[in-house]
Structures are given as structure tokens and as C-alpha cells.
Design a protein around this motif. Structure first.
Motif, PDB file in Angstrom:
ATOM      1  N   LEU A 153       0.808  -1.208   0.000  1.00  0.00           N
ATOM      2  CA  LEU A 153       0.000   0.000   0.000  1.00  0.00           C
ATOM      3  C   LEU A 153       0.846   1.265   0.000  1.00  0.00           C
ATOM      4  CD1 LEU A 153      -2.764  -1.142   2.522  1.00  0.00           C
ATOM      5  CD2 LEU A 153      -2.748  -1.319   0.026  1.00  0.00           C
ATOM      6  N   GLN A 154       0.190   2.395  -0.165  1.00  0.00           N
ATOM      7  CA  GLN A 154       0.850   3.682  -0.333  1.00  0.00           C
ATOM      8  C   GLN A 154       1.748   4.043   0.846  1.00  0.00           C
ATOM      9  OE1 GLN A 154      -3.260   5.730   0.037  1.00  0.00           O
ATOM     10  NE2 GLN A 154      -1.801   7.325   0.556  1.00  0.00           N
ATOM     11  N   GLY A 155       2.817   4.788   0.539  1.00  0.00           N
ATOM     12  CA  GLY A 155       3.691   5.325   1.559  1.00  0.00           C
ATOM     13  C   GLY A 155       4.633   4.334   2.199  1.00  0.00           C
ATOM     14  N   VAL A 156       4.821   3.170   1.588  1.00  0.00           N
ATOM     15  CA  VAL A 156       5.597   2.088   2.196  1.00  0.00           C
ATOM     16  C   VAL A 156       6.982   2.004   1.555  1.00  0.00           C
ATOM     17  CG1 VAL A 156       5.786  -0.433   2.204  1.00  0.00           C
ATOM     18  CG2 VAL A 156       3.687   0.653   2.998  1.00  0.00           C
ATOM     19  N   THR A 157       7.983   1.747   2.389  1.00  0.00           N
ATOM     20  CA  THR A 157       9.314   1.389   1.895  1.00  0.00           C
ATOM     21  C   THR A 157       9.639  -0.027   2.361  1.00  0.00           C
ATOM     22  OG1 THR A 157      10.160   3.659   1.881  1.00  0.00           O
ATOM     23  CG2 THR A 157      11.792   1.891   2.019  1.00  0.00           C
ATOM     24  N   ILE A 158      10.022  -0.883   1.420  1.00  0.00           N
ATOM     25  CA  ILE A 158      10.481  -2.235   1.743  1.00  0.00           C
ATOM     26  C   ILE A 158      11.986  -2.246   1.553  1.00  0.00           C
ATOM     27  CG2 ILE A 158      10.331  -4.689   1.187  1.00  0.00           C
ATOM     28  CD1 ILE A 158       7.504  -4.182   0.134  1.00  0.00           C
ATOM     29  N   GLY A 159      12.703  -2.497   2.647  1.00  0.00           N
ATOM     30  CA  GLY A 159      14.146  -2.372   2.644  1.00  0.00           C
ATOM     31  C   GLY A 159      14.862  -3.440   1.849  1.00  0.00           C
ATOM     32  N   GLU A 160      16.087  -3.131   1.493  1.00  0.00           N
ATOM     33  CA  GLU A 160      16.929  -4.005   0.673  1.00  0.00           C
ATOM     34  C   GLU A 160      16.999  -5.430   1.218  1.00  0.00           C
ATOM     35  OE1 GLU A 160      21.688  -4.413  -0.469  1.00  0.00           O
ATOM     36  OE2 GLU A 160      20.876  -2.456   0.121  1.00  0.00           O
ATOM     37  N   GLY A 161      16.875  -6.404   0.316  1.00  0.00           N
ATOM     38  CA  GLY A 161      17.073  -7.800   0.661  1.00  0.00           C
ATOM     39  C   GLY A 161      15.964  -8.433   1.475  1.00  0.00           C
ATOM     40  N   SER A 162      14.856  -7.731   1.659  1.00  0.00           N
ATOM     41  CA  SER A 162      13.772  -8.280   2.483  1.00  0.00           C
ATOM     42  C   SER A 162      12.876  -9.223   1.693  1.00  0.00           C
ATOM     43  CB  SER A 162      12.940  -7.150   3.099  1.00  0.00           C
ATOM     44  OG  SER A 162      13.672  -6.517   4.127  1.00  0.00           O
ATOM     45  N   ILE A 163      12.127 -10.041   2.431  1.00  0.00           N
ATOM     46  CA  ILE A 163      11.200 -11.014   1.858  1.00  0.00           C
ATOM     47  C   ILE A 163       9.824 -10.758   2.456  1.00  0.00           C
ATOM     48  CG2 ILE A 163      10.631 -13.468   1.664  1.00  0.00           C
ATOM     49  CD1 ILE A 163      13.671 -14.007   2.096  1.00  0.00           C
ATOM     50  N   ILE A 164       8.807 -10.678   1.602  1.00  0.00           N
ATOM     51  CA  ILE A 164       7.429 -10.497   2.063  1.00  0.00           C
ATOM     52  C   ILE A 164       6.668 -11.785   1.776  1.00  0.00           C
ATOM     53  CG2 ILE A 164       5.365  -9.077   1.968  1.00  0.00           C
ATOM     54  CD1 ILE A 164       7.911  -7.560   2.818  1.00  0.00           C
ATOM     55  N   GLY A 165       6.177 -12.423   2.830  1.00  0.00           N
ATOM     56  CA  GLY A 165       5.504 -13.705   2.699  1.00  0.00           C
ATOM     57  C   GLY A 165       4.177 -13.612   1.977  1.00  0.00           C
TER      58      GLY A 165
END
Length: 204
Positions: A153-165
Motif C-alpha cells: 500500500l501507499q507510503g511504504v518502503t520495503i528495505g533491501e534484501g527483504s522477503i514479504i511472505g
């Protein structure tokens, strides 16, 4: 180490050649674009190089009164792989870093119809499509892996090398080198570079 071995039939090769020919005409610097693909506002998108897509992807870069002078509002890095039925929609800014892997049926958006927090909020009695568009950038840093059916969703940063299940809803920032799952997504593991293992995170 286990790797996927791709074995193609004659029909598979024929289809791949068809996709490759389409890719050369549609987006020369891409690796492989599978059709159908639906792109709105191509002039507002920087596709990077080496992009691979699955079938039935939809990428919308909406021209608005706020971004008339913008160069690009969707930036896709190099060697990004997007699988089937992914929908990416931007009115402000979505940045996807290099080597990001996105599974099928993922939704990524930097905007929303209406505002539902703060002092002035939209009424449920108004028509959703008549409400103003509110947006804030989405940043997906390099080497991120996003699982099946994830919603970012809006306004989100997913950091380097991360995994989202799989099936997670990301509505807050995810720090680098983390594994996050759930709705809303919460960090359950972080990578320990000293010991070279993923360490569980307690939420007690």
C-alpha cells in the motif's frame, strides 16, 4: 543446491519466440515480455533493462494535475522479474530496485480514493470514485522478494534484501534484510550477518 530445470516442448519454444518478437517491438531493453500485458502511461514509466514479465500484468502510470511536469512516476530497476497477474498503479511515485522478484497476483499502489485518518476525512456516504486521490511514494529496494498475493500500500518502503511472505498486506515500512508476513505484515525474522543466519523476532 536445487535449481529449476526448464524443459520446453516445441510448442513452448514457439510461444517463447512469439513473446521475444513482441518484446523487441514493445520494449527492446527488456528480457522477455509475455502477453497479454496492459500498460497505461508508458511515457511516465522507466522500465530499466532485463525486465521479465508473466502473463496478464497491468502497469498503470496515471497522468494527474500534480504530476504533469514529472519525468517518470514508475521506475523499475534492472533485472526485475514480475510474474503473472501483477498490478502496479501509480499517481505519485513507485520505485522498484534492481533484481526484485515479484510473484503472481501482487498489487502495488501508491494511492487511495479518499482519506480516512486525521482531522478531515471522507464520508462513507460519498461515492468512492468521486473522492480525491491521495498518494505517497512506494519504494521497493534492491534484492527484495515479494510473495504470492501480497498487497503493498501507499507510503511504504520495503528495505533491501527483504522477503514479504505470501498473502501479506504491507501498510508500514519493512526494514532491510527482514522477513515479514501477515495482514498487516510484521517482521518475523532478521538476517544476522555475523552468523549468516535468519534470527526470529519476538513480538511479546
Amino acid at each position: 543446491m536445487k535449481t529449476i530445470i526448464r524443459k520446453y516442448t516445441i510448442l513452448d519454444y514457439f510461444i517463447l519466440v512469439k513473446y521475444k518478437i513482441f518484446t523487441l517491438f514493445f520494449l527492446r531493453k527488456a528480457r522477455l515480455i509475455r502477453t497479454p500485458i496492459f500498460v497505461r502511461g508508458k511515457f511516465l514509466i522507466d522500465f530499466g533493462s532485463g525486465l521479465t514479465t508473466g502473463r496478464s500484468c497491468r502497469i498503470d502510470a496515471f497522468l494527474t494535475n500534480d504530476n504533469l511536469n514529472s519525468q517518470k512516476i514508475i521506475k523499475i530497476g534492472n533485472n526485475v522479474e514480475i510474474n503473472d497477474n501483477v498490478h502496479i498503479a501509480a499517481t505519485d511515485r513507485i520505485d522498484i530496485g534492481n533484481n526484485v522478484l515479484i510473484a503472481s497476483n501482487v498489487y502495488i499502489s501508491d494511492h487511495n480514493h479518499g482519506i480516512y485518518k486525521g482531522i478531515i476525512q471522507d464520508s462513507p456516504l460519498s461515492k468512492p470514485n468521486d473522492r480525491d486521490i491521495y498518494s505517497s511514494p512506494v519504494i521497493i529496494e534492491k534484492n527484495v522478494w515479494i510473495g504470492q498475493y501480497v498487497c503493498v500500500l501507499q507510503g511504504v518502503t520495503i528495505g533491501e534484501g527483504s522477503i514479504i511472505g505470501a498473502m501479506s498486506v504491507v501498510n508500514k515500512d519493512i526494514p532491510p534484510y527482514s522477513i515479514a508476513v501477515g495482514s498487516p505484515a510484521k517482521v518475523v525474522k532478521k538476517y544476522d550477518f555475523k552468523n549468516k543466519i535468519w534470527i526470529s523476532v519476538s513480538h511479546d
